[in-house]
Enzyme design. Structure first.
Site, PDB file in Angstrom:
ATOM      1  N   SER A 119      69.611   4.562  48.629  1.00 26.06           N
ATOM      2  CA  SER A 119      68.560   3.635  49.056  1.00 26.06           C
ATOM      3  C   SER A 119      69.233   2.419  49.668  1.00 26.06           C
ATOM      4  O   SER A 119      69.743   1.561  48.955  1.00 26.06           O
ATOM      5  CB  SER A 119      67.715   3.231  47.845  1.00 26.06           C
ATOM      6  OG  SER A 119      67.168   4.382  47.261  1.00 26.06           O
ATOM      7  N   LEU A 120      69.243   2.370  50.975  1.00 21.53           N
ATOM      8  CA  LEU A 120      70.004   1.335  51.678  1.00 21.53           C
ATOM      9  C   LEU A 120      69.127   0.102  51.974  1.00 21.53           C
ATOM     10  O   LEU A 120      69.389  -0.989  51.524  1.00 21.53           O
ATOM     11  CB  LEU A 120      70.578   1.934  52.965  1.00 21.53           C
ATOM     12  CG  LEU A 120      71.615   1.134  53.706  1.00 21.53           C
ATOM     13  CD1 LEU A 120      72.845   0.861  52.849  1.00 21.53           C
ATOM     14  CD2 LEU A 120      72.031   1.851  54.993  1.00 21.53           C
ATOM     15  N   HIS A 121      68.116   0.305  52.782  1.00 22.29           N
ATOM     16  CA  HIS A 121      67.082  -0.706  53.080  1.00 22.29           C
ATOM     17  C   HIS A 121      67.535  -1.950  53.836  1.00 22.29           C
ATOM     18  O   HIS A 121      66.710  -2.739  54.268  1.00 22.29           O
ATOM     19  CB  HIS A 121      66.336  -1.147  51.811  1.00 22.29           C
ATOM     20  CG  HIS A 121      65.872  -0.030  50.927  1.00 22.29           C
ATOM     21  ND1 HIS A 121      65.456   1.185  51.411  1.00 22.29           N
ATOM     22  CD2 HIS A 121      65.761   0.059  49.578  1.00 22.29           C
ATOM     23  CE1 HIS A 121      65.109   1.966  50.403  1.00 22.29           C
ATOM     24  NE2 HIS A 121      65.292   1.312  49.291  1.00 22.29           N
TER      25      HIS A 121
ATOM     26  N   CYS B 251      56.650   6.605  46.418  1.00 19.54           N
ATOM     27  CA  CYS B 251      57.911   5.954  46.075  1.00 19.54           C
ATOM     28  C   CYS B 251      57.705   4.511  45.657  1.00 19.54           C
ATOM     29  O   CYS B 251      57.035   3.747  46.349  1.00 19.54           O
ATOM     30  CB  CYS B 251      58.846   5.938  47.284  1.00 19.54           C
ATOM     31  SG  CYS B 251      59.731   7.456  47.484  1.00 19.54           S
TER      32      CYS B 251
ATOM     33  N   CYS C 140      63.682   0.441  34.504  1.00 23.51           N
ATOM     34  CA  CYS C 140      64.916   0.392  35.300  1.00 23.51           C
ATOM     35  C   CYS C 140      65.503  -1.015  35.198  1.00 23.51           C
ATOM     36  O   CYS C 140      64.770  -2.000  35.150  1.00 23.51           O
ATOM     37  CB  CYS C 140      64.597   0.717  36.760  1.00 23.51           C
ATOM     38  SG  CYS C 140      66.064   0.767  37.815  1.00 23.51           S
TER      39      CYS C 140
ATOM     40  N   CYS D  38      59.050  15.152  41.511  1.00 25.11           N
ATOM     41  CA  CYS D  38      59.794  13.896  41.478  1.00 25.11           C
ATOM     42  C   CYS D  38      59.828  13.460  40.017  1.00 25.11           C
ATOM     43  O   CYS D  38      58.768  13.225  39.422  1.00 25.11           O
ATOM     44  CB  CYS D  38      59.061  12.870  42.351  1.00 25.11           C
ATOM     45  SG  CYS D  38      59.750  11.229  42.265  1.00 25.11           S
TER      46      CYS D  38
ATOM     47  N   CYS E 180      64.918  -4.205  41.768  1.00 25.14           N
ATOM     48  CA  CYS E 180      64.633  -4.332  43.204  1.00 25.14           C
ATOM     49  C   CYS E 180      63.272  -5.008  43.379  1.00 25.14           C
ATOM     50  O   CYS E 180      62.306  -4.664  42.701  1.00 25.14           O
ATOM     51  CB  CYS E 180      64.647  -2.967  43.883  1.00 25.14           C
ATOM     52  SG  CYS E 180      66.204  -2.114  43.681  1.00 25.14           S
TER      53      CYS E 180
ATOM     54  N   GLY F 261      63.386   4.871  37.228  1.00 24.04           N
ATOM     55  CA  GLY F 261      64.763   4.766  36.751  1.00 24.04           C
ATOM     56  C   GLY F 261      65.825   4.976  37.806  1.00 24.04           C
ATOM     57  O   GLY F 261      65.553   5.428  38.913  1.00 24.04           O
ATOM     58  N   GLU F 262      67.047   4.630  37.424  1.00 24.51           N
ATOM     59  CA  GLU F 262      68.204   4.782  38.310  1.00 24.51           C
ATOM     60  C   GLU F 262      69.087   5.891  37.709  1.00 24.51           C
ATOM     61  O   GLU F 262      69.757   5.679  36.700  1.00 24.51           O
ATOM     62  CB  GLU F 262      68.945   3.437  38.395  1.00 24.51           C
ATOM     63  CG  GLU F 262      70.304   3.467  39.012  1.00 24.51           C
ATOM     64  CD  GLU F 262      70.408   4.208  40.352  1.00 24.51           C
ATOM     65  OE1 GLU F 262      69.635   3.917  41.272  1.00 24.51           O
ATOM     66  OE2 GLU F 262      71.289   5.094  40.456  1.00 24.51           O
TER      67      GLU F 262
ATOM     68  N   CYS G  71      59.872  -2.973  44.228  1.00 21.90           N
ATOM     69  CA  CYS G  71      59.606  -1.756  43.457  1.00 21.90           C
ATOM     70  C   CYS G  71      58.840  -2.061  42.168  1.00 21.90           C
ATOM     71  O   CYS G  71      59.231  -2.955  41.410  1.00 21.90           O
ATOM     72  CB  CYS G  71      60.949  -1.105  43.136  1.00 21.90           C
ATOM     73  SG  CYS G  71      60.826   0.308  42.036  1.00 21.90           S
TER      74      CYS G  71
ATOM     75  N   ASN H 221      55.323   1.091  50.307  1.00 24.28           N
ATOM     76  CA  ASN H 221      54.044   1.254  49.606  1.00 24.28           C
ATOM     77  C   ASN H 221      53.768  -0.040  48.875  1.00 24.28           C
ATOM     78  O   ASN H 221      54.621  -0.527  48.130  1.00 24.28           O
ATOM     79  CB  ASN H 221      54.148   2.406  48.603  1.00 24.28           C
ATOM     80  CG  ASN H 221      54.496   3.708  49.304  1.00 24.28           C
ATOM     81  OD1 ASN H 221      53.770   4.152  50.175  1.00 24.28           O
ATOM     82  ND2 ASN H 221      55.623   4.291  48.954  1.00 24.28           N
TER      83      ASN H 221
ATOM     84  N   SER I  78      68.736  10.268  43.895  1.00 21.42           N
ATOM     85  CA  SER I  78      68.596   9.033  44.658  1.00 21.42           C
ATOM     86  C   SER I  78      69.183   7.863  43.881  1.00 21.42           C
ATOM     87  O   SER I  78      68.934   7.708  42.684  1.00 21.42           O
ATOM     88  CB  SER I  78      67.102   8.788  44.924  1.00 21.42           C
ATOM     89  OG  SER I  78      66.925   7.618  45.671  1.00 21.42           O
TER      90      SER I  78
ATOM     91  N   GLU J 261      56.481   8.714  34.169  1.00 18.28           N
ATOM     92  CA  GLU J 261      55.623   9.403  35.127  1.00 18.28           C
ATOM     93  C   GLU J 261      56.430  10.414  35.929  1.00 18.28           C
ATOM     94  O   GLU J 261      57.620  10.219  36.158  1.00 18.28           O
ATOM     95  CB  GLU J 261      54.969   8.393  36.083  1.00 18.28           C
ATOM     96  CG  GLU J 261      53.913   7.549  35.391  1.00 18.28           C
ATOM     97  CD  GLU J 261      53.328   6.450  36.272  1.00 18.28           C
ATOM     98  OE1 GLU J 261      52.233   5.990  35.975  1.00 18.28           O
ATOM     99  OE2 GLU J 261      53.974   6.042  37.250  1.00 18.28           O
TER     100      GLU J 261
HETATM  101  N1  SAH Z   1      66.495   4.205  41.447  1.00 18.43           N
HETATM  102  C1  SAH Z   1      66.651   5.153  42.468  1.00 18.43           C
HETATM  103  C2  SAH Z   1      65.574   6.226  42.469  1.00 18.43           C
HETATM  104  C3  SAH Z   1      64.162   5.797  42.192  1.00 18.43           C
HETATM  105  S1  SAH Z   1      63.408   4.761  43.425  1.00 18.43           S
HETATM  106  C4  SAH Z   1      66.744   4.474  43.835  1.00 18.43           C
HETATM  107  O1  SAH Z   1      66.482   3.283  43.901  1.00 18.43           O
HETATM  108  O2  SAH Z   1      67.126   5.140  44.781  1.00 18.43           O
HETATM  109  C5  SAH Z   1      63.043   5.972  44.712  1.00 18.43           C
HETATM  110  C6  SAH Z   1      62.956   5.392  46.100  1.00 18.43           C
HETATM  111  O3  SAH Z   1      61.782   4.601  46.267  1.00 18.43           O
HETATM  112  C7  SAH Z   1      64.116   4.488  46.485  1.00 18.43           C
HETATM  113  O4  SAH Z   1      64.557   4.803  47.795  1.00 18.43           O
HETATM  114  C8  SAH Z   1      63.480   3.133  46.454  1.00 18.43           C
HETATM  115  O5  SAH Z   1      64.170   2.181  47.195  1.00 18.43           O
HETATM  116  C9  SAH Z   1      62.114   3.435  46.995  1.00 18.43           C
HETATM  117  N2  SAH Z   1      61.098   2.410  46.740  1.00 18.43           N
HETATM  118  C10 SAH Z   1      61.032   1.560  45.719  1.00 18.43           C
HETATM  119  N3  SAH Z   1      59.920   0.777  45.834  1.00 18.43           N
HETATM  120  C11 SAH Z   1      59.286   1.180  46.950  1.00 18.43           C
HETATM  121  C12 SAH Z   1      58.078   0.787  47.591  1.00 18.43           C
HETATM  122  N4  SAH Z   1      57.305  -0.170  47.084  1.00 18.43           N
HETATM  123  N5  SAH Z   1      57.732   1.426  48.736  1.00 18.43           N
HETATM  124  C13 SAH Z   1      58.496   2.414  49.250  1.00 18.43           C
HETATM  125  N6  SAH Z   1      59.635   2.834  48.673  1.00 18.43           N
HETATM  126  C14 SAH Z   1      60.028   2.226  47.535  1.00 18.43           C
HETATM  127 FE1  SF4 Z   2      65.221   0.846  40.004  1.00 22.40          FE
HETATM  128 FE2  SF4 Z   2      65.200   2.401  42.191  1.00 22.40          FE
HETATM  129 FE3  SF4 Z   2      63.133   0.752  41.644  1.00 22.40          FE
HETATM  130 FE4  SF4 Z   2      65.455  -0.287  42.391  1.00 22.40          FE
HETATM  131  S1  SF4 Z   2      64.120   1.035  43.609  1.00 22.40           S
HETATM  132  S2  SF4 Z   2      64.191  -0.989  40.692  1.00 22.40           S
HETATM  133  S3  SF4 Z   2      66.891   1.099  41.441  1.00 22.40           S
HETATM  134  S4  SF4 Z   2      63.784   2.501  40.441  1.00 22.40           S
END
Ligand code: SAH
Ligand code: SF4
Length: 329
Positions: free
Chosen positions: A186-188, A305, A84, A77, A88, A131-132, A91, A262, A163, A64
């Site tokens: 992506s710290l969180h 995201c 991936c 994007c 996480c 993806g990463e 996600c 989200n 990212s 996508e």
């Molecule tokens: N893999 C990379 C890039 C794709 S994810 C990464 O993790 O950075 C893009 C962004 O969306 C990241 O910051 C990720 O942590 C965030 N993300 C993933 N799931 C999410 C969700 N359910 N709500 C908001 N942000 C989310």
């Molecule tokens: Fe992969 Fe980024 Fe989603 Fe984590 S947040 S599972 S690294 S796409």
């Protein structure tokens, strides 16, 4: 060079290479295939016009990409892998598992497809789809070099963000390429134990190592690093969390992007209220940290995201290999 130019223009058929002899074009057709990403489904947000594309690749895998319109132009994007490996917990992509890496051409195709479909030019690219990117390092760097080249799409490196969830060795490698792209991490979470619970990658690379790598990135590129902080209700949203974040990033030349989480299907992580998100952000700003709240685009089409998960679409393929329904979150 002629072939490179045509491929970069996004042609999908060798016959469009009009300055190449017919004989050579016929030979190409026998020997090669032009990489393509075909639009299988298109979802247009009624709220803000954001478009989410479901694209089919040559091997019937799906990815996508999301096209967004900002006042300064179009931003896309894009996905860098089919699925991936990072898993996480919050996600949708992470829940779907991994299938394969994307080739640089498949990343470029996502831009060409959106440009052609809307007759526009994309000015900003974010590698934040499925993806990463740093887990597909070589192809990602090739892609970055191709789209920024003058013969290519000529999108300046400063208009591209990569990212990552924190693949530390590759952050160092990327820094040494000195590419001028924005690095978004992506710290969180600011606590290793808690971060490992929601982001398994943290078992391999700890927060301290990420921060060191980000400082190195800044040193090598002079580019301010951005940190993504997805705000999750009762998980990482307290004022204590905000204070640890301030402490962790003190003295760094960086900025923080707060992403309201989200919701994803079956997700156990809750959303904060708007007031809570603003409050969290204000704590950072009052302490002198540059922080912004990410605008959520394409809410009605699950284009935000962490909501992209095209790989699952396979489950919905009918007998004749046609999509019968798309699962919506
Ligand atoms: N893999 C990379 C890039 C794709 S994810 C990464 O993790 O950075 C893009 C962004 O969306 C990241 O910051 C990720 O942590 C965030 N993300 C993933 N799931 C999410 C969700 N359910 N709500 C908001 N942000 C989310
Ligand atoms: Fe992969 Fe980024 Fe989603 Fe984590 S947040 S599972 S690294 S796409």
């Amino acid at each position: 060079m002629q072939v490179f130019n045509w491929i970069n223009k996004g042609i999908t058929n060798f016959d469009e290479m009009t300055d190449i002899s017919k004989e050579l074009r016929e030979e190409f057709k026998l020997k090669y295939a032009i990489p393509d990403a075909v639009i299988e489904e298109k979802f247009v947000s009624k709220i803000d016009g954001t478009i989410k594309y479901l694209l089919k690749l040559h091997d019937a895998e799906f990815i996508e990409s999301v096209l967004m319109k900002y006042h300064h132009g179009y931003s896309i994007c894009i996905s860098t892998q089919v699925g991936c490996k990072m898993g996480c917990k919050f996600c949708a992509t992470g829940k779907g598992g991994f299938s394969r890496d994307l080739y640089p051409s498949e990343m470029i195709s996502q831009i060409h497809t959106a440009q052609k479909d809307n007759n526009i030019r994309v000015s900003n690219v974010v590698l934040m789809g499925i993806g990463e990117p740093l887990d597909n390092y070589d192809n990602t760097v090739k892609f970055l070099k191709l789209i920024s080249s003058h013969q290519g799409l000529n999108i300046g490196m400063r208009h591209i963000s990569v990212s990552t969830c924190g693949i530390v060795d590759k952050i160092y490698k990327l820094a040494d390429e000195k590419l001028q792209v924005t690095l978004s991490v992506s710290l969180h979470e600011t606590n290793d134990e808690k971060r490992s619970q929601i982001m398994p990658v943290n078992n391999k690379w700890k927060i301290g190592e990420i921060i060191k790598a980000c400082n190195y990135y800044f040193l090598k590129t002079n580019r301010r690093v951005s940190f993504e902080y997805t705000l999750i209700k009762n998980v990482n949203d307290s004022s204590g969390h905000a204070k640890s974040l301030i402490k962790l990033l003190r003295g760094m030349n960086c900025y923080i992007n707060i992403i309201p989480i989200n919701s994803i299907e079956g997700g156990i992580y809750g959303e904060c209220t708007k007031a809570e998100v603003i409050n969290f952000c204000n704590i950072l700003i009052n302490a002198g940290v540059t922080a912004t709240i990410r605008r959520t685009l394409g809410l009605d089409i699950n284009a935000s995201c962490g909501q992209l998960k095209a790989r699952n679409v396979k489950t919905f393929l009918g007998r004749n290999n046609k999509i019968e329904s798309i699962q919506q979150n």
